[in-house]
Design a protein around this motif. Structure first.
Motif, PDB file in Angstrom:
ATOM      1  N   ALA A  64      -5.609   3.106   0.520  1.00 50.52           N
ATOM      2  CA  ALA A  64      -5.398   2.611   1.901  1.00 50.52           C
ATOM      3  C   ALA A  64      -4.094   3.349   2.403  1.00 50.52           C
ATOM      4  O   ALA A  64      -4.123   3.782   3.492  1.00 50.52           O
ATOM      5  N   GLY A  65      -3.132   3.297   1.222  1.00 45.83           N
ATOM      6  CA  GLY A  65      -1.828   3.908   1.674  1.00 45.83           C
ATOM      7  C   GLY A  65      -2.035   5.285   1.641  1.00 45.83           C
ATOM      8  O   GLY A  65      -1.645   6.150   2.583  1.00 45.83           O
ATOM      9  N   ASP A  66      -2.908   6.055   0.879  1.00 50.08           N
ATOM     10  CA  ASP A  66      -2.998   7.278   0.973  1.00 50.08           C
ATOM     11  C   ASP A  66      -3.628   7.670   2.153  1.00 50.08           C
ATOM     12  O   ASP A  66      -3.288   8.803   2.811  1.00 50.08           O
ATOM     13  N   GLU A  67      -4.792   6.993   2.686  1.00 47.07           N
ATOM     14  CA  GLU A  67      -5.398   7.418   3.787  1.00 47.07           C
ATOM     15  C   GLU A  67      -4.530   7.452   5.109  1.00 47.07           C
ATOM     16  O   GLU A  67      -4.635   8.156   5.966  1.00 47.07           O
ATOM     17  N   ILE A  68      -3.395   6.431   5.060  1.00 47.85           N
ATOM     18  CA  ILE A  68      -2.313   6.456   6.093  1.00 47.85           C
ATOM     19  C   ILE A  68      -1.644   8.034   6.273  1.00 47.85           C
ATOM     20  O   ILE A  68      -1.422   8.602   7.267  1.00 47.85           O
ATOM     21  N   HIS A  81       6.435   5.539  -1.648  1.00 44.34           N
ATOM     22  CA  HIS A  81       5.537   5.594  -2.834  1.00 44.34           C
ATOM     23  C   HIS A  81       4.116   5.206  -2.373  1.00 44.34           C
ATOM     24  O   HIS A  81       3.939   4.266  -1.712  1.00 44.34           O
ATOM     25  N   ILE A  82       3.032   6.084  -2.777  1.00 45.30           N
ATOM     26  CA  ILE A  82       1.659   5.924  -2.285  1.00 45.30           C
ATOM     27  C   ILE A  82       1.034   4.993  -3.391  1.00 45.30           C
ATOM     28  O   ILE A  82       0.695   5.368  -4.465  1.00 45.30           O
ATOM     29  N   ASP A  84       1.023  -1.322  -0.022  1.00 49.36           N
ATOM     30  CA  ASP A  84       0.088   0.004   0.174  1.00 49.36           C
ATOM     31  C   ASP A  84       0.683   1.104   0.087  1.00 49.36           C
ATOM     32  O   ASP A  84       0.526   2.477  -0.881  1.00 49.36           O
ATOM     33  N   LEU A  85       1.898   1.142   0.748  1.00 45.36           N
ATOM     34  CA  LEU A  85       2.987   2.200   0.892  1.00 45.36           C
ATOM     35  C   LEU A  85       4.539   1.586   0.844  1.00 45.36           C
ATOM     36  O   LEU A  85       4.285   0.656   1.228  1.00 45.36           O
TER      37      LEU A  85
END
Ligand SMILES: Cc1cc2nc3c(=O)[nH]c(=O)nc-3n(C[C@H](O)[C@H](O)[C@H](O)COP(=O)(O)OP(=O)(O)OC[C@H]3O[C@@H](n4cnc5c(N)ncnc54)[C@H](O)[C@@H]3O)c2cc1C
Ligand code: SF4
Ligand code: SF4
Lengths: 355, 278
Positions: free
Chosen positions: A172-176, A167-168, A154-155
């Motif tokens: 889900a990664g972006d939300e983090i 790297h996003i 995710d990240l």
């Protein structure tokens, strides 16, 4: 924002904020140059640039011991199938282990699907980490192309010295990154620094075994009756450590465990190993891989030959765990080198050719 | 850690009710089992089920009845250990867990219109009986049917009455042999392989189905090839240790095949170059 940076001094705070409302798992030093994935509340103990953990993250996707059902056995056969799962964030998953998870994903989503695995998988967020240098001499990640990320996260974090390049890859990664609110957009200078790291990595990582990746299944086809297996069979203690620590070994046993009342209990599965003699033994007494040499060959063929036919990928991630853990000093790179030698498949330029 | 209840677990059992138990030999017992509401097991001859007893475990067991028998199905179990031992203690009216059917059975549709040679050694009659009764119940769809049975001694013979009935039929040819006879035995004595040379068959229209202990296959197949039966007309059913039946647990793996999903029935041309198969 697809690319971001996180200043190193914020790592601790990042993990702390993540851990506030979710369980965060990361590699932690256990002494004696051993590392393990375990729950962390802050970034203090997180150990990123080290050899792979004793057990790979497969233990969160496919636990060593897992309840499949609880039962009530008195008059009738009554069962309640269950899945044990929890929301997890795995932080600091090296690229070799990302590859391992990708292999397991294929196995367990192939029909008939393993719903227990798939539910657990859906609850796990993965933050990958790229190694800028070899962890030690056992690794052979370049050979199997797992020294760089091929998705599955995710990240993804890369060490740029005073900060991490990030790297996003998913929402889900972006939300983090949004929620923890510690990330900054990557600048052209950061992208430049990343390019330099990648350039350097290309110099450092070279094929650990002089054979072309694509030709490995062919090499194994020719090696079925090789003496190499006899040699391994003589040394192997059949302890099963190599399969336990392997990120792509997934064989299991299913057993019942009655409670003290002998009426209720649970049906569970646990990791099993093809290196145990009883693994392939049937009721007539016949054992289909009686010799240790045949069992070692089976282990290697399950990495380099059979999955190529079924899933079109090698099931070795080059993590080196099997070699690091083996009491008999059976070494994967050494075995591969012997096969290369024996089959005359040496290709010194192998590393460059497959770029 | 949360424990969620699953509605779609592959490990979920169906409750099987034991309608009939019959002791066959000192170590083999026969069970007739019905699923709830008379639901059909919907199996193919040669497939197997996982039989489950909570607190003890599961074991793969071939379905010995033909799918043409409706409303219930049958198993024949040899007592060799934990699960099979516990099964032997069950009575009529008790319940067992059933998962499946699993695996690839005998390719009955491909057999249609062709002659069949069934070769069963020991417990091999258990899965073969499913095929034989299927063929008998659809008798006009198949060509000649010849059965060769072999076991250690006359006392080990399974399904005696049924075998007698097959023997009486004019549309089935049957031959038995034992390794060691007793005074009452009227059939052949010797290995099952000794029965093959004398058979009169048309190789191009014969399918040979062979099920028996691991050691038997090599010798029987050699005789069948001498008869010029094409390799893909020779079918075998292989037994391996199995834990899941779902092609995952790894126990039943035969080189690159998973016996529980790719088999247990294989044609000889598929496995002749698979070193771990025979
Ligand atoms: C496709 C298939 C069809 C079969 N059909 C029949 C049948 O119709 N009738 C019949 O009597 N038997 C059949 N068997 C054999 C039967 O599955 C085993 O005898 C049974 O699993 C033994 O279990 P247990 O708990 O009684 O033995 P255990 O006490 O667990 O062990 C006794 C011996 O059986 C072996 N064994 C244990 N578990 C298994 C397993 N899951 N698979 C294979 N071997 C195992 C052990 O290695 C040991 O040598 C079949 C097996 C397969 C694979
Ligand atoms: S860890 Fe080494 S000794 Fe143990 S089973 Fe694997 S190869 Fe054999
Ligand atoms: S075989 Fe060895 S090096 Fe390859 S993935 Fe498994 S443990 Fe890692």
């Amino acid at each position: 924002m697809q690319y971001a940076v996180l200043k190193k001094e914020y790592l601790n705070e990042f993990i702390t904020r993540l851990a506030q409302d979710q369980k965060v798992i990361a590699p932690v030093a256990k002494g004696y140059n051993q590392f393990a994935f375990e729950e962390v509340k802050s970034g203090e103990k997180v150990a990123l640039d080290h050899i792979p953990t004793i057990l790979p993250p497969k233990k969160y996707f496919m636990p060593q011991y897992e309840t499949l059902a609880t039962y009530h056995a008195n008059s009738s056969q009554k069962m309640n199938p269950v899945v044990e799962c929890e929301d997890l964030i795995l932080f600091g998953v090296h690229t070799c282990d990302l590859a391992g998870i990708q292999c397991l994903n294929m196995v367990f989503s192939e029909r008939p699907k393993d719903i227990n695995y798939l539910i657990r998988k859906s609850k796990i967020t993965i933050i990958g980490y790229g190694c800028n240098d070899y962890c030690d001499e056992y690794a052979s990640c370049r050979l199997v192309h797992s020294h760089t990320p091929n998705g599955g996260y995710d990240l993804f974090f890369i060490n740029l010295g005073d900060k991490f390049f990030v790297h996003i890859n998913t929402l889900a990664g972006d939300e983090i990154t949004e929620k923890t609110n510690l990330f900054e957009p990557a600048t052209p200078a950061d992208l430049n620094a990343l390019a330099k790291i990648r350039e350097k990595k290309r110099e450092i990582f070279a094929n650990e075994v002089p054979v072309v990746h694509e030709r490995m299944p062919e090499m194994f086809s020719k090696s079925y009756d090789s003496n190499v297996w006899e040699d391994l069979g003589k040394r192997c203690l059949a302890c099963g450590n190599c399969t336990n620590v392997c990120p792509t070994c997934y064989c299991f046993d299913v057993t019942d465990e009655p409670n003290l009342d002998l009426q209720t209990g649970k049906r569970f599965r646990r990791w099993d190993s093809c290196q145990n003699e009883a693994f392939a033994k049937v009721a007539g007494g016949e054992s289909f891989r009686k010799e240790r040499s045949a069992r070692q060959r089976h282990r290697y063929f399950r990495k380099f030959k059979y999955p190529m036919e079924k899933f079109s990928r090698l099931f070795c991630t080059g993590c080196g765990r099997c070699s690091r853990t083996c009491m008999a000093k059976i070494n994967l790179k050494e075995t591969l080198n012997q096969l290369v030698e024996e089959q005359g498949m040496k290709n010194l330029k192998a590393g460059r050719e497959t770029e | 850690m949360k424990k969620l209840t699953l509605k779609d677990s592959e490990y979920e059992i169906k409750k099987g009710k034991i309608l009939r138990v019959r002791k066959m030999t000192a170590i083999e017992t026969f069970f007739e089992i019905a699923l709830p509401g008379g639901e059909s097991l919907d199996h193919e001859p040669g497939q197997f089920v996982e039989v489950s007893l909570f607190g003890v475990g599961e074991a793969p067991i071939s379905v010995t009845s033909s799918p043409t028998k409706r409303g219930s199905f049958e198993l024949a179990v040899r007592n060799v250990g934990k699960v099979t031992g516990a099964l032997h203690k069950l009575k009529e009216g008790d319940e067992v867990g059933i998962r499946g059917p699993f695996g690839k059975g005998f390719p009955v549709r491909i057999f249609e219109g062709n002659d069949l040679l069934c070769v069963a050694g020991g417990l091999g009659i258990v899965p073969l009986r499913s095929l034989i009764n299927y063929v008998i119940d659809n008798r006009r769809d198949f060509g000649k049917v010849e059965i060769l049975l072999g076991c250690k001694t006359p006392k080990d013979m399974l399904f005696n009455e049924e075998v007698d009935e097959w023997n009486k039929r004019l549309d089935v040819k049957l031959n038995c042999t034992v390794d060691k006879a007793d005074p009452d035995w009227k059939g052949n004595v010797g290995l099952i392989t000794s029965l093959i040379p004398g058979i009169n068959l048309k190789p191009e229209r014969t399918f040979a189905v062979v099920v028996g202990p691991p050691i038997m296959y090599k010798f029987v197949i050699k005789e069948l090839l001498k008869k010029e039966i094409p390799e893909r007309h020779i079918l075998v059913s292989l037994e391996r240790h199995m834990k899941c039946g779902l092609g995952k647990c790894g126990h039943c793996q035969i080189n690159n095949f998973y016996c529980c999903q790719d088999g247990p029935v294989f044609s000889y041309d598929k496995i002749k170059n698979i070193p771990e198969a025979l």
